[in-house]
Design a protein around this motif. Structure first.
Motif, PDB file in Angstrom:
ATOM      1  N   LEU A  54       0.769  -1.336   0.092  1.00 51.44           N
ATOM      2  CA  LEU A  54      -0.011  -0.023  -0.099  1.00 51.44           C
ATOM      3  C   LEU A  54       0.969   1.292  -0.048  1.00 51.44           C
ATOM      4  CD1 LEU A  54      -3.066   0.566   0.333  1.00 51.44           C
ATOM      5  CD2 LEU A  54      -2.833   1.045   2.623  1.00 51.44           C
ATOM      6  N   THR A  55       0.618   2.301  -0.799  1.00 53.67           N
ATOM      7  CA  THR A  55       1.292   3.550  -0.977  1.00 53.67           C
ATOM      8  C   THR A  55       0.936   4.307   0.392  1.00 53.67           C
ATOM      9  OG1 THR A  55       1.155   3.825  -3.275  1.00 53.67           O
ATOM     10  CG2 THR A  55       1.457   5.721  -2.140  1.00 53.67           C
ATOM     11  N   THR A  56       1.736   4.606   1.216  1.00 54.12           N
ATOM     12  CA  THR A  56       1.715   5.148   2.594  1.00 54.12           C
ATOM     13  C   THR A  56       2.104   6.545   2.905  1.00 54.12           C
ATOM     14  OG1 THR A  56       3.338   4.021   3.368  1.00 54.12           O
ATOM     15  CG2 THR A  56       1.247   2.962   3.648  1.00 54.12           C
ATOM     16  N   ALA A  57       3.027   6.941   1.995  1.00 57.17           N
ATOM     17  CA  ALA A  57       3.547   8.205   2.180  1.00 57.17           C
ATOM     18  C   ALA A  57       4.265   8.724   0.941  1.00 57.17           C
ATOM     19  CB  ALA A  57       4.752   8.004   3.255  1.00 57.17           C
ATOM     20  N   LEU A  58       4.508   9.890   0.863  1.00 57.34           N
ATOM     21  CA  LEU A  58       5.491  10.605   0.031  1.00 57.34           C
ATOM     22  C   LEU A  58       6.651  10.994   0.523  1.00 57.34           C
ATOM     23  CD1 LEU A  58       2.709  13.124  -1.532  1.00 57.34           C
ATOM     24  CD2 LEU A  58       3.653  10.806  -2.491  1.00 57.34           C
ATOM     25  N   TYR A  59       7.942  10.657  -0.430  1.00 59.68           N
ATOM     26  CA  TYR A  59       9.223  11.246   0.220  1.00 59.68           C
ATOM     27  C   TYR A  59       9.540  12.484  -0.295  1.00 59.68           C
ATOM     28  CZ  TYR A  59      11.611   9.448  -3.940  1.00 59.68           C
ATOM     29  OH  TYR A  59      11.766   9.132  -5.439  1.00 59.68           O
ATOM     30  N   PHE A  60      10.392  13.079   0.250  1.00 63.01           N
ATOM     31  CA  PHE A  60      11.008  14.485  -0.155  1.00 63.01           C
ATOM     32  C   PHE A  60      12.564  14.433   0.009  1.00 63.01           C
ATOM     33  CE2 PHE A  60       6.641  14.722   1.245  1.00 63.01           C
ATOM     34  CZ  PHE A  60       5.823  15.842   0.409  1.00 63.01           C
ATOM     35  N   THR A  61      13.257  15.297  -0.935  1.00 56.91           N
ATOM     36  CA  THR A  61      14.358  15.395  -0.938  1.00 56.91           C
ATOM     37  C   THR A  61      15.046  16.512   0.237  1.00 56.91           C
ATOM     38  OG1 THR A  61      14.500  17.567  -2.478  1.00 56.91           O
ATOM     39  CG2 THR A  61      14.536  15.300  -3.414  1.00 56.91           C
ATOM     40  N   PRO A  62      16.030  16.665   0.613  1.00 53.77           N
ATOM     41  CA  PRO A  62      16.411  17.519   2.028  1.00 53.77           C
ATOM     42  C   PRO A  62      15.933  19.035   1.644  1.00 53.77           C
ATOM     43  CG  PRO A  62      18.312  16.070   1.127  1.00 53.77           C
ATOM     44  CD  PRO A  62      17.262  15.948   0.140  1.00 53.77           C
ATOM     45  N   ASN A  63      15.818  19.505   0.643  1.00 53.62           N
ATOM     46  CA  ASN A  63      15.304  20.935   0.121  1.00 53.62           C
ATOM     47  C   ASN A  63      13.790  20.804   0.186  1.00 53.62           C
ATOM     48  OD1 ASN A  63      18.010  21.783   0.448  1.00 53.62           O
ATOM     49  ND2 ASN A  63      17.955  22.154  -1.829  1.00 53.62           N
ATOM     50  N   GLY A  64      12.980  19.769   0.529  1.00 50.14           N
ATOM     51  CA  GLY A  64      11.549  19.912   0.551  1.00 50.14           C
ATOM     52  C   GLY A  64      11.052  19.647  -0.831  1.00 50.14           C
ATOM     53  N   ARG A  65      11.651  19.129  -1.692  1.00 54.58           N
ATOM     54  CA  ARG A  65      11.209  18.654  -3.088  1.00 54.58           C
ATOM     55  C   ARG A  65      10.537  17.237  -3.059  1.00 54.58           C
ATOM     56  NH1 ARG A  65      15.634  18.692  -7.682  1.00 54.58           N
ATOM     57  NH2 ARG A  65      16.938  17.737  -5.864  1.00 54.58           N
ATOM     58  N   SER A  66       9.258  17.343  -3.652  1.00 54.17           N
ATOM     59  CA  SER A  66       8.478  16.043  -4.079  1.00 54.17           C
ATOM     60  C   SER A  66       8.930  15.812  -5.465  1.00 54.17           C
ATOM     61  CB  SER A  66       7.070  16.374  -3.759  1.00 54.17           C
ATOM     62  OG  SER A  66       6.388  14.931  -4.282  1.00 54.17           O
ATOM     63  N   ILE A  67       9.498  14.678  -5.646  1.00 51.52           N
ATOM     64  CA  ILE A  67       9.580  14.082  -6.911  1.00 51.52           C
ATOM     65  C   ILE A  67       8.492  13.512  -7.728  1.00 51.52           C
ATOM     66  CG2 ILE A  67      11.229  12.503  -8.347  1.00 51.52           C
ATOM     67  CD1 ILE A  67      13.007  12.749  -5.635  1.00 51.52           C
ATOM     68  N   GLN A  68       7.490  13.249  -6.956  1.00 51.45           N
ATOM     69  CA  GLN A  68       6.123  12.702  -7.910  1.00 51.45           C
ATOM     70  C   GLN A  68       5.824  13.197  -8.950  1.00 51.45           C
ATOM     71  OE1 GLN A  68       4.590   9.805  -6.838  1.00 51.45           O
ATOM     72  NE2 GLN A  68       3.154   9.801  -8.317  1.00 51.45           N
ATOM     73  N   ALA A  69       5.719  12.462  -9.720  1.00 52.89           N
ATOM     74  CA  ALA A  69       5.254  13.046 -11.372  1.00 52.89           C
ATOM     75  C   ALA A  69       5.932  14.038 -12.020  1.00 52.89           C
ATOM     76  CB  ALA A  69       3.818  13.232 -11.187  1.00 52.89           C
ATOM     77  N   GLN A  70       7.181  14.425 -11.381  1.00 55.77           N
ATOM     78  CA  GLN A  70       7.973  15.330 -11.858  1.00 55.77           C
ATOM     79  C   GLN A  70       9.494  14.826 -12.130  1.00 55.77           C
ATOM     80  OE1 GLN A  70       7.986  18.849  -9.537  1.00 55.77           O
ATOM     81  NE2 GLN A  70       5.954  19.567 -10.440  1.00 55.77           N
TER      82      GLN A  70
END
Length: 438
Positions: free
Chosen positions: A346-362
């Motif tokens: 199950l997808t339970t979270a999103l992860y972010f880079t140290p600078n707060g970037r979400s990589i999802q779909a980008q």
């Protein structure tokens, strides 16, 4: 490398997947998390009555008998399939495959796949597998499996059809870049994936290739760095970290690999709804890479855990990212065992880079864009290609040293960068950085 904190507080196994593999990728299986204490919404009684009525009508009126077990399992699969492409219900066979693949050994073709427009899409082939040897590429659409169309087929069903005993044959019909369909014949194999490979590209410049993130990948990268340093006889002048066509894997392994190149700072953090899903991972003061100048290669097949490593190194300006945009899979999947032989991914979270970037779909955008290209070598010297030292009666060099005519040039030994344009550009960049720093 000092031990990094494990995810014991979460009591879950977290893995990062770009899709579903031919025999799913590694994930660490731990006990399921306890349900969070919260006020639950009342049950939707009307919808539940409808569900029971539909189930009853199918049992009594469908043309062939259907058991309660079949209906309920299909209902669960349907419920999960409409969430997102990475969540899945794992029956006994799928769950067993997931557990086996933790060691990096599994059967199949060696393809990481997802879905696009109802077709099965190749995220990336895995190194040294039937798929990679047959020339299957990221972005290929599999439109038929043994002449059966994949349109409308679920991803798990497609994966099941591509599975089989080692040595058995399979035929895939592929569409590449909108061109005409073509057929690829493959032989299934027992896949034994070595996640880390390393070698010297030339004196002072090393190369580490990570094909996927398994439980022991962090340890293997540490050993590779040590081996390259010993082989070179001194500290490296530059290193290429190759994450191209790496579809991801275990979150902890991505953290450990990144920590080999950082002395401090945040590596990655996650945000989700379940208890303790907001995790933060920071670097240890030790630096196994000794601060060596670093170029990281990525492309459209670099997904999930690969993007965590690339994003962290980019945010900390630890290395130069080169290649093309990554896949853009920024979600975390948690494997929740339901019983001894079934589980929920199950997808339970999103992860972010140290600078707060979400990589999802980008995805991650490289610092220097370098697309794939074919390298061709010039042929041997001819009458139209010679040097001053080849001319009869030429003057000697006043500075001393032997002449260097064309005929004395030794045949160059084949190197990985000779046929890999992106890798050759990474090596050239490292040499340039080394020259300017010195």
């Amino acid at each position: 490398m000092p031990h990094l904190p494990r995810l014991t507080s979460l009591a879950l196994a977290i893995a990062l997947f770009s899709g579903v593999s031919m025999m799913s990728h590694a994930a660490e299986i731990i006990a399921p998390a306890a349900a969070p204490a919260s006020d639950k919404a009342p049950l939707p009684l009307d919808e539940l009555r409808t569900f029971v009525e539909v189930m009853d009508r199918i049992k009594s009126s469908y043309v062939e008998p259907v058991t309660d077990k079949e209906l309920l399992e299909n209902a669960i699969k349907g419920m999960i399939s409409n969430l997102d492409p990475h969540s899945a219900y794992l029956g006994p066979e799928d769950f067993a495959d997931l557990q086996e693949s933790t060691s990096g050994e599994f059967g199949g073709l060696g393809i990481e796949v997802g879905m696009e427009d109802g077709f099965v899409k190749v995220v990336s082939p895995i190194d040294d597998t039937p798929a990679s040897k047959a020339g299957i590429q990221p972005g290929d659409l599999i439109i038929k499996i043994d002449d059966q169309p994949t349109k409308g087929m679920s991803m798990l069903d497609a994966v099941d059809k591509m599975r089989g005993k080692a040595g058995s044959k399979i035929k895939l019909t592929i569409v590449r870049d909108g061109g005409k369909p073509f057929v690829v014949n493959l032989t299934r194999a027992a896949i034994k994936v070595k996640s880390v490979k390393s070698q010297m590209l030339e004196a002072n410049y090393g190369y580490i290739r990570i094909s996927q993130f398994q439980v022991n990948t962090g340890e293997e990268v540490g050993k590779a760095l040590n081996t390259l340093r010993k082989e070179n006889g001194k500290k490296l002048s530059g290193l290429v970290l190759d994450l191209r066509n790496n579809p991801g894997g275990v979150l902890q392994a991505a953290v450990e690999v990144t920590d080999h190149f950082l002395k401090k700072g945040l590596i990655v953090y996650t945000k989700g709804r379940i208890a303790n899903s907001e995790l933060r991972f920071s670097a240890d003061p030790a630096d196994a890479s000794e601060g060596v100048p670093l170029v990281v290669l990525i492309n459209g097949g670099s997904a999930s855990a690969s993007e965590i490593v690339a994003g962290a190194l980019q945010d900390h300006k630890r290395g130069v990212l080169m290649g093309t945009d990554s896949f853009g899979k920024g979600s975390v999947q948690t494997v929740l065992p339901l019983s001894s032989d079934r589980a929920l991914k199950l997808t339970t979270a999103l992860y972010f880079t140290p600078n707060g970037r979400s990589i999802q779909a980008q995805g991650i955008v490289p610092d220097i864009e370098v697309t794939r290209a074919k390298l061709t070598r010039e042929g041997p010297a001819s009458s139209l290609n010679y040097k001053e030292a080849d001319l009869q009666g030429h003057l000697g060099n006043g500075n001393g040293g032997a002449d260097r005519p064309t005929s004395s040039a030794k045949a160059a030994q084949a190197r990985p960068q000779d046929d890999d344009y992106q890798l050759s550009q990474a090596l050239n960049l490292l040499k340039g950085l080394n020259i300017t720093r010195n």
